[in-house]
Design an enzyme around this catalytic site. Structure first.
Site, PDB file in Angstrom:
ATOM      1  N   CYS A 105      18.124  21.893 -15.522  1.00  0.00           N
ATOM      2  CA  CYS A 105      18.321  20.707 -14.704  1.00  0.00           C
ATOM      3  C   CYS A 105      19.814  20.464 -14.528  1.00  0.00           C
ATOM      4  O   CYS A 105      20.575  20.565 -15.494  1.00  0.00           O
ATOM      5  CB  CYS A 105      17.660  19.514 -15.395  1.00  0.00           C
ATOM      6  SG  CYS A 105      17.827  17.977 -14.488  1.00  0.00           S
ATOM      7  N   HIS A 147       8.908  18.596 -11.679  1.00  0.00           N
ATOM      8  CA  HIS A 147      10.226  18.338 -12.296  1.00  0.00           C
ATOM      9  C   HIS A 147      11.010  17.317 -11.466  1.00  0.00           C
ATOM     10  O   HIS A 147      11.540  16.337 -12.011  1.00  0.00           O
ATOM     11  CB  HIS A 147      10.990  19.663 -12.404  1.00  0.00           C
ATOM     12  CG  HIS A 147      12.395  19.537 -12.915  1.00  0.00           C
ATOM     13  ND1 HIS A 147      12.838  20.142 -14.068  1.00  0.00           N
ATOM     14  CD2 HIS A 147      13.471  18.872 -12.425  1.00  0.00           C
ATOM     15  CE1 HIS A 147      14.113  19.838 -14.274  1.00  0.00           C
ATOM     16  NE2 HIS A 147      14.530  19.072 -13.281  1.00  0.00           N
ATOM     17  N   GLU A 148      11.067  17.538 -10.155  1.00  0.00           N
ATOM     18  CA  GLU A 148      11.872  16.643  -9.299  1.00  0.00           C
ATOM     19  C   GLU A 148      11.278  15.231  -9.263  1.00  0.00           C
ATOM     20  O   GLU A 148      12.005  14.245  -9.323  1.00  0.00           O
ATOM     21  CB  GLU A 148      12.006  17.210  -7.884  1.00  0.00           C
ATOM     22  CG  GLU A 148      12.747  18.538  -7.786  1.00  0.00           C
ATOM     23  CD  GLU A 148      14.073  18.563  -8.525  1.00  0.00           C
ATOM     24  OE1 GLU A 148      14.740  17.513  -8.639  1.00  0.00           O
ATOM     25  OE2 GLU A 148      14.436  19.637  -9.035  1.00  0.00           O
ATOM     26  N   HIS A 151      12.040  12.879 -12.086  1.00  0.00           N
ATOM     27  CA  HIS A 151      13.334  12.183 -12.024  1.00  0.00           C
ATOM     28  C   HIS A 151      13.172  10.773 -11.445  1.00  0.00           C
ATOM     29  O   HIS A 151      13.954   9.875 -11.759  1.00  0.00           O
ATOM     30  CB  HIS A 151      14.326  12.955 -11.143  1.00  0.00           C
ATOM     31  CG  HIS A 151      15.004  14.100 -11.840  1.00  0.00           C
ATOM     32  ND1 HIS A 151      15.845  13.925 -12.906  1.00  0.00           N
ATOM     33  CD2 HIS A 151      14.974  15.433 -11.608  1.00  0.00           C
ATOM     34  CE1 HIS A 151      16.312  15.107 -13.304  1.00  0.00           C
ATOM     35  NE2 HIS A 151      15.794  16.044 -12.532  1.00  0.00           N
TER      36      HIS A 151
HETATM   37 NI    NI Z   1      16.336  18.056 -12.775  1.00  0.00          NI
END
Ligand code: NI
Length: 183
Positions: A105, A147-148, A151
């Site tokens: 990341c 994953h995105e 966030h």
């Molecule tokens: Ni990330």
């Protein structure tokens, strides 16, 4: 062209829930995604979420290189996923199957870790043109989207790890094992 500064783990903007975008077609959002694209191109990752550039809104961008797509029935995929802008995304797991894979990341520089993710998902959202996106994804594609979108809820990949012995410096991973996934 604007290359934005990337927030690192520990910054409050990465810990909070990002806000819904009220008007995906607004000039402010158009400007934001252009800057996010410039930033992603500059650093060479596969995805970026708005909180990572200090903007607490539900916007992510990503692409999946052809080489990271999963083969269908033994045949290599012809194309990857082109750069996608996703506003107010919603993810729905399509299976209970979870698989481990290496993630890194931009907000956790230098490290990579093995993270469990749903193997197959459906994701929906709105484009900056105001059009709906509705896709299914599996493997690395599904991993990148999970994953995105994490966030946007204040979650970084180490928080998803179940075995912190699998958190490493990328340099050491490369020295002692295979390649780390890049994000
Ligand atoms: Ni990330």
């Amino acid at each position: 062209m604007a290359i934005l500064k990337i927030a690192r783990m520990g910054h409050p903007v990465l810990k909070r829930r990002a806000d819904e975008v009220e008007d995906p077609t607004s000039p402010e959002i158009a400007s934001l995604i252009k800057d996010m694209e410039d930033t992603l191109t500059d650093v060479g990752g596969v995805g970026l979420a708005a909180p990572q550039v200090h903007v607490p809104l539900r916007v992510v961008i990503f692409h999946v290189p052809k080489a990271r797509m999963e083969a269908e029935d033994g045949e290599a995929p012809a194309i990857g996923v082109p750069l996608t802008y996703l506003i107010n995304p919603v993810i729905e797991p399509l299976t209970e199957d979870v698989e481990e894979g290496i993630e890194a990341c931009l907000s956790v520089p230098g490290l990579a870790g093995s993270v469990p993710r749903f193997r197959q998902i459906r994701y929906r959202g709105i484009t900056p043109a105001g059009e709906p996106i509705d896709r299914t994804a599996k493997g690395f594609h599904a991993r990148v989207v999970q994953h995105e979108c994490d966030h946007l809820d204040g979650v970084l990949y180490p928080m998803r790890m179940t075995d912190l012995s699998k958190l490493s410096f990328v340099e050491e991973l490369k020295r002692f094992a295979g390649e780390a996934a890049e994000d």
